[in-house]
Each structure stands twice: as structure tokens, then as C-alpha cells.
Design an enzyme around this catalytic site. Sequence first.
Site, PDB file in Angstrom:
ATOM      1  CG  HIS A 193      -1.750  -5.009  15.544  1.00  0.00           C
ATOM      2  ND1 HIS A 193      -0.911  -4.497  16.498  1.00  0.00           N
ATOM      3  CD2 HIS A 193      -2.958  -4.472  15.791  1.00  0.00           C
ATOM      4  CE1 HIS A 193      -1.581  -3.672  17.287  1.00  0.00           C
ATOM      5  NE2 HIS A 193      -2.835  -3.635  16.879  1.00  0.00           N
ATOM      6  CG  ASP A 217       0.295  -1.729  19.416  1.00  0.00           C
ATOM      7  OD1 ASP A 217      -0.638  -1.023  19.845  1.00  0.00           O
ATOM      8  OD2 ASP A 217       0.945  -1.461  18.400  1.00  0.00           O
ATOM      9  CB  CYS A 225       2.017   2.007  17.739  1.00  0.00           C
ATOM     10  SG  CYS A 225       1.409   2.951  16.318  1.00  0.00           S
TER      11      CYS A 225
END
Length: 154
Positions: free
Chosen positions: A93, A59, A52
Site C-alpha cells: 500500500h 487490494d 499484494c
Amino acid sequence: MSEDSYTPLEQLGHQTALPKSPDEAVLEVVPNPHQDAAYLIRFTAPEFTSLCPVTGQPDFAHLVIDYVPGAVIVESKSLKLFLSSFRNHGAFHEACTVAIARRIVEATEPKWLRIGGYWYPRGGIPIDVFYQTGAAPEGVWIPDQGVPTYRGRG
């Protein structure tokens, strides 16, 4: 295809250090052995990790990369090293998923590519990110990516 096709590869068959970042990673390619056929190549990375960019916490994602090759295909060890280079890379993401797709497109110039980034929950919300270069080529079997929507324990 001759062995000379593999001579310029610097990672396959050699001890190769993990790149420090995705920018340093090199995606190598080899000639497509079946340029006369329209077919799909799938890479699945069920243990992809990145960081992150705000908290620095890890993540995790399950990536599925499908592409219909053109003149060249991506060499899989170089792809593995490229994907592993995200372990210490801070990005959201969406940034990771689309950047991976774009690097593969840049390296291979495929006829078509799609990526599904199935990210595990962060803050209680799973985030799935999908990207593709356009409509799938006619006559190529494009299977479902086979990754169900996150359901937790239920």
C-alpha cells in the site's frame, strides 16, 4: 488556450490500451488554463486496485489526490490509465500511494500535492497512507478529503 495545446496528446481522443504496468504508463499534461490563480484540483479514485506483492491477492483503496497546479495540469484520461495500470502490479500500500504521488509531481511540477490512500482491510487491518510535498500554499482553500476512517459494520 488554443487547440494546438492539445495536439501532442496521444491518449485523449484515441483508443488507448491499458498500460501493462505503472512504469509503462504515460502521464500526459496540458497547459494550466489559469496560471494566474492559485486553486486546487482534486481527483478521487474510489475503486483503485493493485495486488499484494506476496500473495498476489487484490487490494482495494479509495484514493484522493489534491494538487495546486503550476504551469501544467495532468490530463485526466492519462491519469485514469496510469491508475488502472496498477491492477496487475504487485506492491505494498505504501509503495503504491507514494509512487503515484511522485509520478504526478514528476509530470506536473505542482506548487503542492497531497494524496490520501485509504486502503480497505487486509488481514483485518485497514492501512491509510498519506503523502504531501510540503506546506499548502497560502491563500488556497484545501478542503478535508472527506474519507472517514474505516469502521467496518459498526
